[in-house]
Write a protein that holds these residues in place. Structure first.
Motif, PDB file in Angstrom:
ATOM      1  N   HIS A 194       0.936  -1.375  -0.022  1.00 22.65           N
ATOM      2  CA  HIS A 194      -0.082  -0.050  -0.009  1.00 22.65           C
ATOM      3  C   HIS A 194       1.055   1.247   0.085  1.00 22.65           C
ATOM      4  CE1 HIS A 194      -3.659   2.351   0.679  1.00 22.65           C
ATOM      5  NE2 HIS A 194      -2.841   2.890   1.580  1.00 22.65           N
ATOM      6  N   LEU A 195       1.934   1.422   0.995  1.00 23.39           N
ATOM      7  CA  LEU A 195       2.863   2.323   0.783  1.00 23.39           C
ATOM      8  C   LEU A 195       3.476   2.545  -0.538  1.00 23.39           C
ATOM      9  CD1 LEU A 195       4.267   4.593   2.535  1.00 23.39           C
ATOM     10  CD2 LEU A 195       6.172   2.666   3.007  1.00 23.39           C
ATOM     11  N   LYS A 196       4.028   1.590  -1.050  1.00 21.95           N
ATOM     12  CA  LYS A 196       4.611   1.930  -2.446  1.00 21.95           C
ATOM     13  C   LYS A 196       3.578   2.405  -3.428  1.00 21.95           C
ATOM     14  CE  LYS A 196       6.483  -2.406  -2.264  1.00 21.95           C
ATOM     15  NZ  LYS A 196       7.142  -3.529  -2.782  1.00 21.95           N
ATOM     16  N   LYS A 197       2.544   1.851  -3.447  1.00 18.50           N
ATOM     17  CA  LYS A 197       1.182   2.443  -4.420  1.00 18.50           C
ATOM     18  C   LYS A 197       1.235   3.835  -4.001  1.00 18.50           C
ATOM     19  CE  LYS A 197      -0.830  -1.973  -5.136  1.00 18.50           C
ATOM     20  NZ  LYS A 197      -2.268  -2.914  -5.261  1.00 18.50           N
ATOM     21  N   SER A 198       1.113   4.192  -3.021  1.00 16.66           N
ATOM     22  CA  SER A 198       0.867   5.536  -2.670  1.00 16.66           C
ATOM     23  C   SER A 198       1.994   6.548  -2.919  1.00 16.66           C
ATOM     24  CB  SER A 198       0.344   5.689  -1.038  1.00 16.66           C
ATOM     25  OG  SER A 198       1.741   5.665  -0.220  1.00 16.66           O
ATOM     26  N   LEU A 199       2.928   5.988  -3.230  1.00 16.55           N
ATOM     27  CA  LEU A 199       4.347   7.014  -3.472  1.00 16.55           C
ATOM     28  C   LEU A 199       4.542   6.769  -4.970  1.00 16.55           C
ATOM     29  CD1 LEU A 199       6.676   6.075  -0.593  1.00 16.55           C
ATOM     30  CD2 LEU A 199       5.175   8.192  -0.873  1.00 16.55           C
ATOM     31  N   ALA A 200       3.865   5.968  -5.796  1.00 16.05           N
ATOM     32  CA  ALA A 200       4.083   5.557  -7.111  1.00 16.05           C
ATOM     33  C   ALA A 200       4.368   6.961  -7.931  1.00 16.05           C
ATOM     34  CB  ALA A 200       3.062   4.820  -7.739  1.00 16.05           C
ATOM     35  N   ASN A 201       3.790   7.927  -7.869  1.00 18.31           N
ATOM     36  CA  ASN A 201       3.826   8.982  -8.806  1.00 18.31           C
ATOM     37  C   ASN A 201       4.628  10.125  -8.022  1.00 18.31           C
ATOM     38  OD1 ASN A 201       2.079   7.704 -10.851  1.00 18.31           O
ATOM     39  ND2 ASN A 201       0.320   8.437  -9.784  1.00 18.31           N
ATOM     40  N   LEU A 202       5.234   9.981  -7.020  1.00 23.02           N
ATOM     41  CA  LEU A 202       6.105  11.019  -6.371  1.00 23.02           C
ATOM     42  C   LEU A 202       7.313  11.068  -7.052  1.00 23.02           C
ATOM     43  CD1 LEU A 202       6.773  12.718  -3.956  1.00 23.02           C
ATOM     44  CD2 LEU A 202       7.640  10.801  -2.502  1.00 23.02           C
ATOM     45  N   ALA A 203       7.865  12.158  -7.326  1.00 23.14           N
ATOM     46  CA  ALA A 203       9.097  12.370  -7.907  1.00 23.14           C
ATOM     47  C   ALA A 203      10.031  13.074  -6.858  1.00 23.14           C
ATOM     48  CB  ALA A 203       8.995  13.181  -9.344  1.00 23.14           C
ATOM     49  N   ALA A 204      10.674  12.377  -5.888  1.00 23.15           N
ATOM     50  CA  ALA A 204      11.286  12.788  -4.816  1.00 23.15           C
ATOM     51  C   ALA A 204      12.746  13.509  -5.328  1.00 23.15           C
ATOM     52  CB  ALA A 204      11.738  11.842  -3.580  1.00 23.15           C
ATOM     53  N   CYS A 205      13.003  14.563  -4.680  1.00 19.53           N
ATOM     54  CA  CYS A 205      14.174  14.920  -5.503  1.00 19.53           C
ATOM     55  C   CYS A 205      15.410  14.396  -4.389  1.00 19.53           C
ATOM     56  CB  CYS A 205      14.553  16.719  -5.118  1.00 19.53           C
ATOM     57  SG  CYS A 205      13.257  17.426  -6.196  1.00 19.53           S
ATOM     58  N   THR A 206      15.351  14.193  -3.153  1.00 19.96           N
ATOM     59  CA  THR A 206      16.121  13.694  -2.269  1.00 19.96           C
ATOM     60  C   THR A 206      15.793  12.456  -1.475  1.00 19.96           C
ATOM     61  OG1 THR A 206      15.627  15.143  -0.350  1.00 19.96           O
ATOM     62  CG2 THR A 206      17.188  16.047  -2.123  1.00 19.96           C
ATOM     63  N   THR A 207      16.677  11.727  -1.093  1.00 18.77           N
ATOM     64  CA  THR A 207      16.096  10.472  -0.333  1.00 18.77           C
ATOM     65  C   THR A 207      15.622  11.257   1.133  1.00 18.77           C
ATOM     66  OG1 THR A 207      18.518  10.426   0.880  1.00 18.77           O
ATOM     67  CG2 THR A 207      18.125   9.060  -1.216  1.00 18.77           C
ATOM     68  N   ARG A 208      15.923  12.114   1.360  1.00 24.84           N
ATOM     69  CA  ARG A 208      15.510  12.943   2.823  1.00 24.84           C
ATOM     70  C   ARG A 208      13.877  13.123   2.442  1.00 24.84           C
ATOM     71  NH1 ARG A 208      17.452  15.662   7.265  1.00 24.84           N
ATOM     72  NH2 ARG A 208      19.465  15.406   6.140  1.00 24.84           N
ATOM     73  N   GLN A 209      13.758  13.600   1.416  1.00 27.00           N
ATOM     74  CA  GLN A 209      12.368  13.961   0.965  1.00 27.00           C
ATOM     75  C   GLN A 209      11.524  12.809   0.799  1.00 27.00           C
ATOM     76  OE1 GLN A 209      11.658  15.882  -2.874  1.00 27.00           O
ATOM     77  NE2 GLN A 209       9.465  16.286  -2.266  1.00 27.00           N
ATOM     78  N   LEU A 210      12.057  11.558   0.119  1.00 25.95           N
ATOM     79  CA  LEU A 210      11.396  10.348   0.154  1.00 25.95           C
ATOM     80  C   LEU A 210      11.030   9.807   1.526  1.00 25.95           C
ATOM     81  CD1 LEU A 210      10.097   7.984  -1.669  1.00 25.95           C
ATOM     82  CD2 LEU A 210      12.573   7.005  -1.711  1.00 25.95           C
ATOM     83  N   ALA A 211      11.902   9.720   2.326  1.00 30.76           N
ATOM     84  CA  ALA A 211      11.788   9.080   3.745  1.00 30.76           C
ATOM     85  C   ALA A 211      10.725   9.905   4.534  1.00 30.76           C
ATOM     86  CB  ALA A 211      13.015   9.129   4.400  1.00 30.76           C
ATOM     87  N   SER A 212      10.819  11.243   4.503  1.00 23.57           N
ATOM     88  CA  SER A 212       9.977  12.067   4.977  1.00 23.57           C
ATOM     89  C   SER A 212       8.212  11.806   4.651  1.00 23.57           C
ATOM     90  CB  SER A 212      10.021  13.741   4.839  1.00 23.57           C
ATOM     91  OG  SER A 212       8.901  14.295   5.447  1.00 23.57           O
TER      92      SER A 212
END
Length: 257
Positions: A194-212
C-alpha cells in the motif's frame, strides 16, 4: 580505515616483504597480491631501506578521532530514548543530529559513518535483542494497549534470546509466528504494498524527502483502523475483532524489525 583494515593491509605488505627476500620483482608481487605496481614499488623501496619493520602500520592517519566513550553509551540506548519512536533505526543524519545536540559537535554523514566503523559498528547492522526489546517497550508505552506481533521466519527471530523477549512481555504481547517463506500470510506485506502504491507518482528530489513522505503515509495508516484490519483480512487469517479504543493506533500494531 579501521583497525581491522589496517591490520589486513599490513599483512599484505609483510607478504610482499617475503617475496622481495626471495628476489621476486615488484611487478610480479603486484600481480600476485592484486595490488597496484605503484604500491609494490613503494613497498620495495621501504623494505630495501628499512627492512620488514619499515612496512609496519603507523596507525590511523590524520587527526585523532573526537569520538568519546559517552557517544557509544548514548547510541546504545536506541533511537526511542532520544525521541525517534516511529521506528528503531539509527540513520546517519539521526546520529549526526544526536551528536550535535548532546555534544555540540557537528559531523557530516560521511564523518559519522567513519566514526561508526572506528567503533566497530556496521551502518547496515540490523536489530539486536536489546534494540528490539526497546522497540517493543516503546511501542507499548506509546500505544497504551496490547500488541499483536506477526513474526516471519527470519533467522534472527529464531534464536533463544529473541524467543525470550515475548515471554517476558506476555501480559500485553501476543505473537503469531509464520511458517517459512509465507509472505502471503504476513500483514506487513500489505502495508509495504500500500505504501509503495501511494508513492508511485512521487518524484522525490532527495532521499530525505522520500523518507519524509514515507513516514507521513505510514503515520496516516495508523489512524485508519479499517485499512489495518484489511491487511490482516487479506492474509486469510481469522482474528477476533479488537475492542474499539479512543486511540485508533492501538487497534492493530504490526511490528516487524
Amino acid at each position: 580505515m579501521t583497525a581491522r583494515q589496517r591490520a589486513r593491509r599490513e599483512r599484505v605488505r609483510f607478504e610482499a616483504a617475503e617475496m622481495f627476500e626471495q628476489g621476486v620483482a615488484p611487478p610480479v608481487v603486484a600481480k600476485r597480491l592484486r595490488v597496484s605496481r605503484k604500491s609494490a614499488y613503494a613497498w620495495h623501496a621501504l623494505w630495501r631501506d628499512g627492512g620488514v619493520q619499515a612496512l609496519r602500520s603507523k596507525g590511523p592517519s590524520g587527526p585523532p578521532s573526537r569520538m568519546t566513550p559517552q557517544w557509544r553509551a548514548w547510541l546504545e540506548q536506541g533511537p526511542a530514548a532520544h525521541g525517534w519512536v516511529e521506528d528503531q533505526r539509527w540513520t546517519l543524519p539521526r546520529i549526526a543530529l544526536l551528536i550535535a545536540r548532546r555534544f555540540h559537535v557537528r559531523f557530516s554523514a560521511s564523518q559519522v559513518s567513519r566514526i561508526l566503523h572506528e567503533m566497530g559498528w556496521s551502518v547496515q547492522e540490523g536489530f539486536r535483542e536489546d534494540g528490539f526489546a526497546r522497540l517493543l517497550d516503546a511501542a507499548h508505552q506509546q500505544l497504551g494497549g496490547k500488541i499483536v506481533l506477526v513474526w516471519d521466519n527470519a533467522t534472527q527471530h529464531k534464536d533463544a534470546a529473541m524467543r525470550e523477549l515475548p515471554q517476558a512481555r506476555s501480559t500485553w504481547l501476543t505473537v503469531f509466528r509464520l511458517p517459512p517463506y509465507t509472505p502471503d500470510l504476513n500483514p506487513a506485506e500489505g502495508v509495504w504494498s500500500h505504501l509503495k502504491k501511494s508513492l508511485a507518482n512521487l518524484a522525490a528530489c532527495t532521499t530525505r524527502q522520500l523518507a519524509s513522505k514515507a513516514r507521513t503515509r505510514l503515520k496516516k495508516m495508523q489512524y485508519r483502523a479499517d485499512l489495518l484490519d484489511g491487511f490482516i483480512a487479506g492474509t486469510g487469517l481469522i482474528l477476533p475483532r479488537p475492542e474499539r479504543h479512543p486511540r485508533p493506533a492501538s487497534l492493530s500494531c504490526l511490528c516487524q524489525p
